[in-house]
Design a protein around this motif. Structure first.
Motif, PDB file in Angstrom:
ATOM      1  N   PRO A  59      45.242  42.068  29.084  1.00 31.42           N
ATOM      2  CA  PRO A  59      46.520  41.600  29.639  1.00 31.42           C
ATOM      3  C   PRO A  59      46.299  40.166  30.286  1.00 31.42           C
ATOM      4  CG  PRO A  59      46.013  43.754  30.568  1.00 31.42           C
ATOM      5  CD  PRO A  59      44.882  43.404  29.743  1.00 31.42           C
ATOM      6  N   ASP A  60      47.417  39.470  30.277  1.00 29.24           N
ATOM      7  CA  ASP A  60      47.404  38.031  30.358  1.00 29.24           C
ATOM      8  C   ASP A  60      46.813  37.696  31.948  1.00 29.24           C
ATOM      9  OD1 ASP A  60      48.109  37.355  27.985  1.00 29.24           O
ATOM     10  OD2 ASP A  60      50.110  36.559  28.301  1.00 29.24           O
ATOM     11  N   GLU A  61      47.223  38.497  32.731  1.00 30.82           N
ATOM     12  CA  GLU A  61      47.141  38.257  34.270  1.00 30.82           C
ATOM     13  C   GLU A  61      45.928  38.997  34.672  1.00 30.82           C
ATOM     14  OE1 GLU A  61      48.507  35.961  35.862  1.00 30.82           O
ATOM     15  OE2 GLU A  61      49.696  35.614  34.083  1.00 30.82           O
ATOM     16  N   GLU A 213      50.374  31.188  24.321  1.00 30.68           N
ATOM     17  CA  GLU A 213      50.318  32.589  25.029  1.00 30.68           C
ATOM     18  C   GLU A 213      52.031  32.622  25.623  1.00 30.68           C
ATOM     19  OE1 GLU A 213      47.762  33.084  27.898  1.00 30.68           O
ATOM     20  OE2 GLU A 213      46.124  33.159  26.676  1.00 30.68           O
ATOM     21  N   ALA A 214      52.624  31.364  25.967  1.00 31.39           N
ATOM     22  CA  ALA A 214      53.892  31.559  26.610  1.00 31.39           C
ATOM     23  C   ALA A 214      54.795  31.600  25.547  1.00 31.39           C
ATOM     24  CB  ALA A 214      54.116  30.083  27.060  1.00 31.39           C
ATOM     25  N   GLN A 216      54.254  33.527  22.811  1.00 36.69           N
ATOM     26  CA  GLN A 216      53.916  34.906  22.436  1.00 36.69           C
ATOM     27  C   GLN A 216      54.720  35.664  23.308  1.00 36.69           C
ATOM     28  OE1 GLN A 216      49.710  35.291  22.419  1.00 36.69           O
ATOM     29  NE2 GLN A 216      49.654  34.797  20.191  1.00 36.69           N
ATOM     30  N   ASP A 217      54.578  35.449  24.552  1.00 32.77           N
ATOM     31  CA  ASP A 217      55.083  36.267  25.837  1.00 32.77           C
ATOM     32  C   ASP A 217      56.722  36.156  25.778  1.00 32.77           C
ATOM     33  OD1 ASP A 217      52.932  37.060  26.696  1.00 32.77           O
ATOM     34  OD2 ASP A 217      52.679  35.471  28.243  1.00 32.77           O
TER      35      ASP A 217
END
Length: 228
Positions: A59-61, A213-214, A216-217
């Motif tokens: 997970p990213d975070e 990533e941004a 993709q999200d």
């Protein structure tokens, strides 16, 4: 580069090596270096083109994802400082010397070792250990090839002293117990600053992979392969 002669100079030929033969070796090495830069450029381009469709399974975070990114940043800083340290010993040489002091006393190719750490650090900016290792292994393949070309040149230029150096110092993995250094070194500041300038693009991987990533999200691109 290996324990090496000062760039842009030609070593004195050994008794078994004619000047014309040495010139041919230097020409071959110069061509190999061009191919190395092209290979690394292609590797970097393919990585950037492929990454929008490859995502971190962490997970990213999450702490693992964030920890890998911070570890990657630490490796980038280490690579920058390490390459500068190499230039402190390499760049100030005025003659065609076999450099075997400082970082070159523990590894025959410290510049490439730090470059591989930088590539690993770049890959870790994706938050995936697998991506970092794949990129680092690809870079290792390129560096291993160019090192064989360099060592052929150095053997032709220095003969027995280089053979003794190879027997004493590992090709890549540092042997820290072998460290030796003079009390004073002559520093080529222009060479050090050039090294810093050449290494700064490493850090562009941070905003590039954050932007991926941004995207993709946000659903602008769809991940097809998730890697840990």
């Amino acid at each position: 580069m290996s324990a090496t002669a000062t760039p842009h100079t030609t070593p004195h030929p050994t008794s078994a090596q004619a000047p014309s033969s040495l010139d041919a070796v230097w020409a071959r090495l110069s061509h190999a270096q061009v191919l190395r830069r092209r290979a690394l450029g292609i590797l970097g381009t393919l990585a950037v083109l492929a990454m929008p469709w490859i995502g971190s399974a962490w997970p990213d975070e999450g702490s693992v994802h964030q920890g890998l990114e911070w570890a990657g940043l630490a490796l980038l800083v280490l690579a920058l400082l390490g390459r500068c340290a190499c230039m402190l010993y390499l760049g100030g040489r005025k003659g065609a010397d076999l450099v075997a002091e400082g970082p070159y006393s523990v590894s025959r190719n410290p510049l490439y070792v730090f470059s591989m750490l930088a590539v690993l650090g770049i890959g870790l900016q994706t938050g995936s250990l697998a991506v970092g290792l794949v990129l680092a292994l690809a870079a290792f393949g390129v560096f291993r090839w160019i090192v064989s070309e360099e060592e052929r040149m150095l053997h032709a230029a220095f003969g027995a002293p280089f053979e003794a150096y190879c027997a004493r110092v590992p090709r890549f993995l540092p042997r820290w117990a072998a460290w030796r250094s003079p009390q004073h070194v002559t520093v080529d500041l222009q060479g050090v600053w050039k090294t810093v300038r050449d290494a700064l693009p490493y850090f562009l991987s941070i905003p590039v992979f954050e932007a991926i990533e941004a995207a993709q999200d946000a659903g602008w691109v769809h991940v097809h392969l998730w890697l840990y």
